[in-house]
Design a protein around this motif. Structure first.
Motif, PDB file in Angstrom:
ATOM      1  N   SER A 212       0.752  -1.271   0.013  1.00  0.00           N
ATOM      2  CA  SER A 212       0.052   0.043   0.092  1.00  0.00           C
ATOM      3  C   SER A 212       0.907   1.310  -0.263  1.00  0.00           C
ATOM      4  CB  SER A 212      -0.948   0.059   1.257  1.00  0.00           C
ATOM      5  OG  SER A 212      -2.071  -0.912   1.034  1.00  0.00           O
ATOM      6  N   CYS A 213       2.295   1.173   0.039  1.00  0.00           N
ATOM      7  CA  CYS A 213       3.057   2.276   0.014  1.00  0.00           C
ATOM      8  C   CYS A 213       3.297   2.731  -1.218  1.00  0.00           C
ATOM      9  CB  CYS A 213       4.405   1.889   0.628  1.00  0.00           C
ATOM     10  SG  CYS A 213       5.738   3.477   0.606  1.00  0.00           S
ATOM     11  N   ARG A 214       2.811   3.922  -1.685  1.00  0.00           N
ATOM     12  CA  ARG A 214       2.826   4.345  -3.187  1.00  0.00           C
ATOM     13  C   ARG A 214       4.112   5.127  -3.717  1.00  0.00           C
ATOM     14  NH1 ARG A 214      -2.394   3.788  -4.566  1.00  0.00           N
ATOM     15  NH2 ARG A 214      -3.610   3.381  -2.980  1.00  0.00           N
ATOM     16  N   HIS A 215       5.124   4.776  -2.810  1.00  0.00           N
ATOM     17  CA  HIS A 215       6.378   5.289  -3.493  1.00  0.00           C
ATOM     18  C   HIS A 215       7.683   4.476  -2.991  1.00  0.00           C
ATOM     19  CE1 HIS A 215       6.986   6.824   0.804  1.00  0.00           C
ATOM     20  NE2 HIS A 215       5.956   7.429   0.706  1.00  0.00           N
ATOM     21  N   TYR A 216       8.851   4.768  -3.355  1.00  0.00           N
ATOM     22  CA  TYR A 216       9.976   3.852  -3.108  1.00  0.00           C
ATOM     23  C   TYR A 216      10.316   4.177  -1.664  1.00  0.00           C
ATOM     24  CZ  TYR A 216      14.622   1.897  -4.128  1.00  0.00           C
ATOM     25  OH  TYR A 216      15.610   1.215  -4.342  1.00  0.00           O
ATOM     26  N   ILE A 217      10.830   3.114  -0.886  1.00  0.00           N
ATOM     27  CA  ILE A 217      10.912   3.144   0.549  1.00  0.00           C
ATOM     28  C   ILE A 217      12.122   2.427   0.771  1.00  0.00           C
ATOM     29  CG2 ILE A 217       9.429   1.030   0.760  1.00  0.00           C
ATOM     30  CD1 ILE A 217       8.790   2.061   3.517  1.00  0.00           C
ATOM     31  N   LYS A 218      12.744   2.840   1.944  1.00  0.00           N
ATOM     32  CA  LYS A 218      13.981   2.294   2.588  1.00  0.00           C
ATOM     33  C   LYS A 218      13.526   1.621   3.796  1.00  0.00           C
ATOM     34  CE  LYS A 218      18.493   3.296   4.747  1.00  0.00           C
ATOM     35  NZ  LYS A 218      19.567   4.302   4.925  1.00  0.00           N
ATOM     36  N   LEU A 219      13.558   0.257   4.140  1.00  0.00           N
ATOM     37  CA  LEU A 219      13.072  -0.303   5.057  1.00  0.00           C
ATOM     38  C   LEU A 219      14.264  -0.822   5.976  1.00  0.00           C
ATOM     39  CD1 LEU A 219      10.506  -1.379   6.293  1.00  0.00           C
ATOM     40  CD2 LEU A 219      10.929  -3.708   5.086  1.00  0.00           C
ATOM     41  N   ARG A 223      17.945  -7.389  13.432  1.00  0.00           N
ATOM     42  CA  ARG A 223      18.428  -8.813  13.237  1.00  0.00           C
ATOM     43  C   ARG A 223      17.659 -10.074  13.710  1.00  0.00           C
ATOM     44  NH1 ARG A 223      23.422  -9.387  10.987  1.00  0.00           N
ATOM     45  NH2 ARG A 223      24.589  -7.368  10.813  1.00  0.00           N
ATOM     46  N   SER A 224      16.720  -9.621  14.459  1.00  0.00           N
ATOM     47  CA  SER A 224      15.622 -10.472  15.018  1.00  0.00           C
ATOM     48  C   SER A 224      14.685 -11.308  13.843  1.00  0.00           C
ATOM     49  CB  SER A 224      14.602  -9.785  16.007  1.00  0.00           C
ATOM     50  OG  SER A 224      14.090  -8.743  15.357  1.00  0.00           O
ATOM     51  N   VAL A 225      14.555 -10.467  12.834  1.00  0.00           N
ATOM     52  CA  VAL A 225      13.748 -10.854  11.666  1.00  0.00           C
ATOM     53  C   VAL A 225      14.341 -12.253  11.090  1.00  0.00           C
ATOM     54  CG1 VAL A 225      12.975 -10.348   9.233  1.00  0.00           C
ATOM     55  CG2 VAL A 225      12.837  -8.589  11.169  1.00  0.00           C
ATOM     56  N   ARG A 226      13.446 -13.194  10.981  1.00  0.00           N
ATOM     57  CA  ARG A 226      13.991 -14.327  10.296  1.00  0.00           C
ATOM     58  C   ARG A 226      13.237 -14.865   9.318  1.00  0.00           C
ATOM     59  NH1 ARG A 226      17.375 -13.529  13.270  1.00  0.00           N
ATOM     60  NH2 ARG A 226      18.035 -14.392  15.048  1.00  0.00           N
ATOM     61  N   THR A 227      12.046 -14.255   8.981  1.00  0.00           N
ATOM     62  CA  THR A 227      11.391 -14.563   7.734  1.00  0.00           C
ATOM     63  C   THR A 227      10.970 -13.130   7.147  1.00  0.00           C
ATOM     64  OG1 THR A 227      10.636 -16.548   8.699  1.00  0.00           O
ATOM     65  CG2 THR A 227       9.439 -15.889   6.869  1.00  0.00           C
ATOM     66  N   ILE A 228      11.183 -12.943   5.950  1.00  0.00           N
ATOM     67  CA  ILE A 228      10.585 -11.914   5.002  1.00  0.00           C
ATOM     68  C   ILE A 228       9.978 -12.425   3.905  1.00  0.00           C
ATOM     69  CG2 ILE A 228      11.247 -10.020   3.704  1.00  0.00           C
ATOM     70  CD1 ILE A 228      13.999  -9.792   5.173  1.00  0.00           C
ATOM     71  N   GLY A 229       8.532 -12.042   3.511  1.00  0.00           N
ATOM     72  CA  GLY A 229       7.513 -12.412   2.693  1.00  0.00           C
ATOM     73  C   GLY A 229       8.010 -11.736   1.298  1.00  0.00           C
ATOM     74  N   GLY A 230       7.283 -12.501   0.282  1.00  0.00           N
ATOM     75  CA  GLY A 230       7.623 -11.803  -1.001  1.00  0.00           C
ATOM     76  C   GLY A 230       7.019 -10.494  -1.534  1.00  0.00           C
ATOM     77  N   SER A 231       7.351  -9.980  -2.682  1.00  0.00           N
ATOM     78  CA  SER A 231       6.540  -9.020  -3.104  1.00  0.00           C
ATOM     79  C   SER A 231       6.184  -7.872  -2.045  1.00  0.00           C
ATOM     80  CB  SER A 231       5.259  -9.452  -3.676  1.00  0.00           C
ATOM     81  OG  SER A 231       5.555 -10.193  -4.851  1.00  0.00           O
ATOM     82  N   LEU A 232       7.068  -7.363  -1.262  1.00  0.00           N
ATOM     83  CA  LEU A 232       6.992  -6.361  -0.010  1.00  0.00           C
ATOM     84  C   LEU A 232       6.565  -5.022  -0.825  1.00  0.00           C
ATOM     85  CD1 LEU A 232       9.870  -7.091   2.408  1.00  0.00           C
ATOM     86  CD2 LEU A 232       7.657  -7.808   2.437  1.00  0.00           C
ATOM     87  N   PHE A 233       7.053  -4.682  -1.837  1.00  0.00           N
ATOM     88  CA  PHE A 233       7.047  -3.139  -2.288  1.00  0.00           C
ATOM     89  C   PHE A 233       6.031  -3.224  -3.645  1.00  0.00           C
ATOM     90  CE2 PHE A 233      11.196  -3.632  -0.244  1.00  0.00           C
ATOM     91  CZ  PHE A 233      10.838  -2.879   0.792  1.00  0.00           C
ATOM     92  N   ALA A 234       5.356  -2.427  -3.803  1.00  0.00           N
ATOM     93  CA  ALA A 234       4.638  -2.177  -4.975  1.00  0.00           C
ATOM     94  C   ALA A 234       5.252  -1.107  -5.939  1.00  0.00           C
ATOM     95  CB  ALA A 234       2.917  -1.895  -4.539  1.00  0.00           C
TER      96      ALA A 234
END
Length: 242
Positions: A212-219, A223-234
């Motif tokens: 739902s973010c309508r522009h380019y984003i820096k995320l 390091r606690s994140v273990r799983t990152i889903g696909g197609s994060l950015f539109a």
């Protein structure tokens, strides 16, 4: 068995549901418009509206409709085709009465289950639209097994969630997390940050989280994140690990 009970004391008639329409706009529409842009090479702005009809305390019709900007007959036909592909449902049609729009009207139980499933897959639950408070639930029809994919024990609503088996909370930027703070679920359409820092302790980021973010984003993620889903950015973005 899916239990669709409203806490709002509804009586027979047709109802527009602004909360559900907003949920569809926030969690579904940007993915739909990205698919349209991919297939037809043009951007499009859409506005959803969900309504339903109650007769004798039971839902007899669910209607999802979309209005679009510059609704030429050609664009409406193309968007109608895109809706059918995106939702994996037949029955979308172009209507010209009053405001030109694309809609799907379902009255058959299995067709309603198909629409409920399609929206539930996109994190929009329709569990709160079945019958008025005080209605004898034992008299409700027994739904076929097609509806067993989504079970809820009650129809209560709260301020931060419209799905009682998958609650979430939203931060001040418009990003939703699971109640325990370990799963980043999605951002609202009001999210408008070029940079976002995922808090420490998050372990999973779901698919399409920032669609739902309508522009380019820096995320920025911990390091606690273990799983990152696909197609994060539109609309593009990149991840940095703190």
């Amino acid at each position: 068995m899916k239990k669709l009970v409203s806490p709002q004391g509804l009586i027979d008639g047709k109802y527009e549901d602004p909360n559900l329409s907003e949920a569809i706009h926030e969690r579904v529409d940007n993915k739909l418009t990205v698919s349209y842009r991919h297939d037809f090479g043009e951007d499009i702005q859409v506005t959803p509206q969900l309504s339903y009809e109650l007769v004798n305390g039971q839902v007899t019709l669910i209607e999802l409709s979309y209005t679009i900007e510059n609704p030429t007959p050609e664009r409406l036909e193309k968007f109608c085709f895109e809706c059918a592909i995106f939702y994996l449902l037949s029955g979308f049609e172009v209507v010209s009465e009053e405001t030109p729009r694309v809609r799907i009207r379902v009255t058959d139980l299995y067709d309603m289950a198909g629409l409920i499933y399609a929206l539930d897959y996109q994190s929009v639950s329709l569990y709160n639209i079945m019958c008025p408070v005080g209605f004898n639930e034992d008299s409700l029809p027994k739904y076929p097994e097609v509806m067993e994919w989504d079970t809820h024990d009650d129809g209560s609503l709260d301020e931060v969630d419209d799905e009682d088996d998958d609650p979430f909370v939203v931060d001040d930027k418009g990003v939703a997390y699971s109640e325990d703070g370990k799963v980043l679920k999605f951002c609202r359409c009001t999210f408008n940050e070029p940079y976002y820092e995922v808090p420490d302790g998050v372990e999973e980021i779901e698919d399409f989280a920032f669609y739902s973010c309508r522009h380019y984003i820096k995320l920025s993620i911990p390091r606690s994140v273990r799983t990152i889903g696909g197609s994060l950015f539109a609309n593009g973005g990149y991840i940095v690990i703190r």
